[in-house]
Design an enzyme around this catalytic site. Structure first.
Site, PDB file in Angstrom:
ATOM      1  N   PHE A 161       0.894  -0.723   0.813  1.00  0.00           N
ATOM      2  CA  PHE A 161      -0.145   0.316  -0.039  1.00  0.00           C
ATOM      3  C   PHE A 161       1.037   1.769  -0.057  1.00  0.00           C
ATOM      4  O   PHE A 161       0.223   2.131   0.106  1.00  0.00           O
ATOM      5  CB  PHE A 161      -0.767   0.410   1.102  1.00  0.00           C
ATOM      6  CG  PHE A 161      -1.405  -1.410   1.262  1.00  0.00           C
ATOM      7  CD1 PHE A 161      -2.587  -1.408   0.270  1.00  0.00           C
ATOM      8  CD2 PHE A 161      -1.766  -2.133   1.693  1.00  0.00           C
ATOM      9  CE1 PHE A 161      -4.034  -1.955   0.509  1.00  0.00           C
ATOM     10  CE2 PHE A 161      -2.465  -3.462   2.674  1.00  0.00           C
ATOM     11  CZ  PHE A 161      -3.562  -3.367   1.420  1.00  0.00           C
ATOM     12  N   CYS A 287      -0.230   3.012 -11.126  1.00  0.00           N
ATOM     13  CA  CYS A 287      -0.902   2.088 -10.047  1.00  0.00           C
ATOM     14  C   CYS A 287      -2.738   2.545 -10.183  1.00  0.00           C
ATOM     15  O   CYS A 287      -4.268   1.630 -10.322  1.00  0.00           O
ATOM     16  CB  CYS A 287      -1.157   2.656  -8.758  1.00  0.00           C
ATOM     17  SG  CYS A 287       1.010   2.263  -7.880  1.00  0.00           S
TER      18      CYS A 287
HETATM   19  C1  UGA Z   1      -1.716   4.594  -5.153  1.00  0.00           C
HETATM   20  C2  UGA Z   1      -1.966   3.973  -3.519  1.00  0.00           C
HETATM   21  O1  UGA Z   1      -1.919   5.640  -2.515  1.00  0.00           O
HETATM   22  C3  UGA Z   1      -1.201   3.506  -2.607  1.00  0.00           C
HETATM   23  O2  UGA Z   1      -1.553   3.106  -1.286  1.00  0.00           O
HETATM   24  C4  UGA Z   1      -0.762   2.359  -3.764  1.00  0.00           C
HETATM   25  O3  UGA Z   1      -0.165   1.012  -2.983  1.00  0.00           O
HETATM   26  C5  UGA Z   1      -0.176   2.744  -5.045  1.00  0.00           C
HETATM   27  O4  UGA Z   1      -1.068   3.553  -5.692  1.00  0.00           O
HETATM   28  C6  UGA Z   1       0.139   1.226  -5.926  1.00  0.00           C
HETATM   29  O5  UGA Z   1      -0.515   0.496  -5.643  1.00  0.00           O
HETATM   30  O6  UGA Z   1       1.090   0.703  -5.954  1.00  0.00           O
HETATM   31  P1  UGA Z   1       0.530   6.615  -5.987  1.00  0.00           P
HETATM   32  O7  UGA Z   1      -0.098   6.276  -7.134  1.00  0.00           O
HETATM   33  O8  UGA Z   1       1.968   5.800  -5.666  1.00  0.00           O
HETATM   34  O9  UGA Z   1       0.016   5.381  -4.307  1.00  0.00           O
HETATM   35  O10 UGA Z   1       0.090   7.965  -4.637  1.00  0.00           O
HETATM   36  P2  UGA Z   1      -1.090   8.350  -4.633  1.00  0.00           P
HETATM   37  O11 UGA Z   1      -0.177   9.621  -2.965  1.00  0.00           O
HETATM   38  O12 UGA Z   1      -2.028   7.477  -4.302  1.00  0.00           O
HETATM   39  O13 UGA Z   1      -1.626  10.192  -5.634  1.00  0.00           O
HETATM   40  C7  UGA Z   1      -2.139   9.155  -6.764  1.00  0.00           C
HETATM   41  C8  UGA Z   1      -3.036  10.453  -7.550  1.00  0.00           C
HETATM   42  O14 UGA Z   1      -3.803  11.214  -6.573  1.00  0.00           O
HETATM   43  C9  UGA Z   1      -1.794  11.461  -7.445  1.00  0.00           C
HETATM   44  O15 UGA Z   1      -1.991  11.934  -9.271  1.00  0.00           O
HETATM   45  C10 UGA Z   1      -2.485  12.510  -7.108  1.00  0.00           C
HETATM   46  O16 UGA Z   1      -2.079  13.933  -7.048  1.00  0.00           O
HETATM   47  C11 UGA Z   1      -3.450  12.508  -7.022  1.00  0.00           C
HETATM   48  N1  UGA Z   1      -3.835  12.270  -5.726  1.00  0.00           N
HETATM   49  C12 UGA Z   1      -4.360  12.045  -4.225  1.00  0.00           C
HETATM   50  C13 UGA Z   1      -5.199  13.694  -5.206  1.00  0.00           C
HETATM   51  O17 UGA Z   1      -5.762  14.289  -7.004  1.00  0.00           O
HETATM   52  N2  UGA Z   1      -5.989  14.414  -4.428  1.00  0.00           N
HETATM   53  C14 UGA Z   1      -5.757  13.495  -3.544  1.00  0.00           C
HETATM   54  O18 UGA Z   1      -6.593  13.886  -2.818  1.00  0.00           O
HETATM   55  C15 UGA Z   1      -4.592  12.441  -2.958  1.00  0.00           C
END
Ligand code: UGA
Length: 474
Positions: A161, A287
């Site tokens: 995660f 992801c």
């Molecule tokens: C995500 C999950 O959060 C991890 O728990 C999981 O392990 C991982 O995928 C995976 O499957 O390997 P990640 O893709 O690294 O992690 O990054 P996040 O922090 O989740 O952000 C994903 C996207 O959502 C980014 O583009 C971010 O800018 C966007 N985001 C995030 C938003 O637009 N709003 C938010 O409130 C949070």
């Protein structure tokens, strides 16, 4: 314990370094010799804050080695992690070629000298635990040096995660650890492996202190299939939560509300929670898109039409291109205009450009005849390498994207951009139009710096009434 990790991408390298830091003897294996050479020299193949420091420390607290040969590691392993990539195929299905080859090579190298748990850490479609077991058995049969019954192994699913950019924090201080298996012995080995994480009795590395708010770490045991579903459901829910905030933002814009105020107000409800409610240009990365599509595909295979998952993808796709619409509202014509983009990576603290909204936005702007200037603190060289034909101008500093620009769009909320001298940026531009795709700036501060500011879901017109004069003043 003796641990082998196959695959030195994000998940494999971070998992290997963390387990060695906890005191295990870990060998990370990859078929790419250049990557292994780098890792042996202490150089991380990915940009991840703290990873090289952790790799150095891990060698002093446990053992951390790197190899290109899986067959030498397998016989002495208690646990073998498969952490290879499962990139999406054009159909939306996950490409399992690397997983299949890893599982077979584990089987053919097994000696039967000890019980080993083969753990699937790659994100794989539901049912892959059984596939891994079948492929390991095939590998044993192909090697043909021992009878299959002489080899004792269990299969487990242990989804990760971790988030890119905070992978070490998420790995050392997890909310929970999920282990799916069908045999008690496999659970026993995995509990022993993760004992230090559950007990939290290891010294915190200085660059990644233990959060004061850390709750006791739960170790959840499930069936193989439930563990696989937990991984997909978690990512699908997080993507949906962001998509929901974005949909609310779009309604806020129409009714004159501010989405930041609204999500703060709803996030305080403990049943909802404040995290992953930041409205903006939507999610990207390797992801969320891949996992939601893969879950949708699995549901389809079983004759179920997953409407919420489908809508979640559609809302995100639309949200990305909203900035183009906002630019058209401000500038009318985009042909011949110069647009500056702040940020390329799909999120801060990474150089990862997989499914990065910036690339789609830049390509659309170029196609519409605009000139595009870009700056990212870390991801520019990776962007040039991966997209040699992308006709954007790379800038040396954040302020330079404003040179001669008709508008600047904030795409990735790097901390550096939060401290930008907005007045200096506005002065460099032809028209001081700022589209804040991540609601990173205070609207009042941007306006005070001379900008025509537009965020996402933030009403720019303050509709509060002036306080009525007290009667005794009249
Ligand atoms: C995500 C999950 O959060 C991890 O728990 C999981 O392990 C991982 O995928 C995976 O499957 O390997 P990640 O893709 O690294 O992690 O990054 P996040 O922090 O989740 O952000 C994903 C996207 O959502 C980014 O583009 C971010 O800018 C966007 N985001 C995030 C938003 O637009 N709003 C938010 O409130 C949070």
């Amino acid at each position: 314990m003796n641990v082998t990790v196959i695959g030195t991408g994000y998940v494999g390298t971070v998992t290997g370094a963390c387990l060695a830091y906890l005191g295990h003897r870990v060998t990370c294996v990859d078929t790419n010799p250049a990557k292994i050479e780098k890792l042996r020299a202490g150089i991380s193949p990915i940009f991840e804050p703290g990873l090289e420091e952790l790799m150095a420390l891990a060698k002093t607290r446990g053992e951390l080695e790197f190899s290109t040969d899986v067959s030498t590691c397998v016989p002495s392993s208690d646990v073998i992690f498969i952490a290879v990539g499962t990139p999406p195929l054009p159909s939306g299905e996950a490409n399992l070629a690397f997983l299949e080859s890893a599982a077979r090579s584990i089987g053919s190298a097994m000696h039967g000298s000890r019980y080993v748990v083969v753990v699937n850490k790659s994100t794989v479609p539901v049912g892959c635990g059984n596939l891994v077991e079948a492929l390991v058995r095939e590998g044993i049969r192909e090697a043909n040096h021992l009878s299959e019954s002489a080899i004792r192994f269990g299969v487990a699913s242990n989804p990760e995660f971790l988030r890119e950019g905070s992978a070490i924090l998420d790995s050392l201080y997890p909310d929970r650890i999920v282990i799916g298996a069908e045999e008690e012995h496999a659970f026993k080995v995995m509990r022993e492996l993760y004992r230090p994480l559950v007990a939290q009795d290891f010294p915190a590395p200085s660059f990644c202190p233990r959060p004061e708010t850390l709750q006791p770490v739960s170790l959840v045991t499930t069936t193989l299939t439930s563990a696989e579903m937990i991984k997909y459901s978690a990512n699908a829910f997080l993507a949906l939560k962001i998509g929901f905030a974005n949909e609310i933002a779009n309604i806020c814009e129409r009714v004159g509300a501010d989405v930041v105020e609204v999500t703060t107000g709803i996030g305080l409800d403990k049943r909802i929670g404040s995290r992953f409610l930041n409205a903006g240009i939507g999610w990207g990365g390797s992801c969320f898109g891949k996992d939601v599509l893969s879950l949708l595909h699995t549901a389809n295979e079983y004759g179920y039409h997953a409407r919420i998952l489908e809508a979640s993808i559609a809302v995100n796709q639309m949200q990305r291109l909203l900035v183009i619409q906002k630019l058209q509202e401000k500038l009318f014509i985009l042909k011949g205009r110069t647009i500056g983009l702040l940020g390329l990576a799909f999120k801060p603290d990474t150089d990862d450009l997989r499914d990065a909204p910036a690339l789609q936005i830049a390509e659309r702007l170029l196609k519409m005849g605009a000139r595009v200037r870009v700056y990212d603190p870390i991801a520019m060289s990776e962007c040039k390498r991966q997209n040699p034909d992308l006709r954007v101008t790379y800038c040396d500093a954040a302020l330079c994207v404003g040179d001669g620009a008709d508008a600047v769009v904030l795409i990735t909320e790097w901390a550096e951009f939060g401290n930008l001298d907005l007045s200096a940026l506005a002065e460099r531009m032809i028209r001081p139009v700022l589209i804040d795709g991540r609601n990173q700036f205070q609207p009042a501060a941007a306006v005070a710096a001379g900008f025509d500011y537009t965020g996402i879901g933030r009403s720019t017109v303050r509709t509060r009434k002036r306080t009525a004069s007290p009667l005794n003043e009249s």
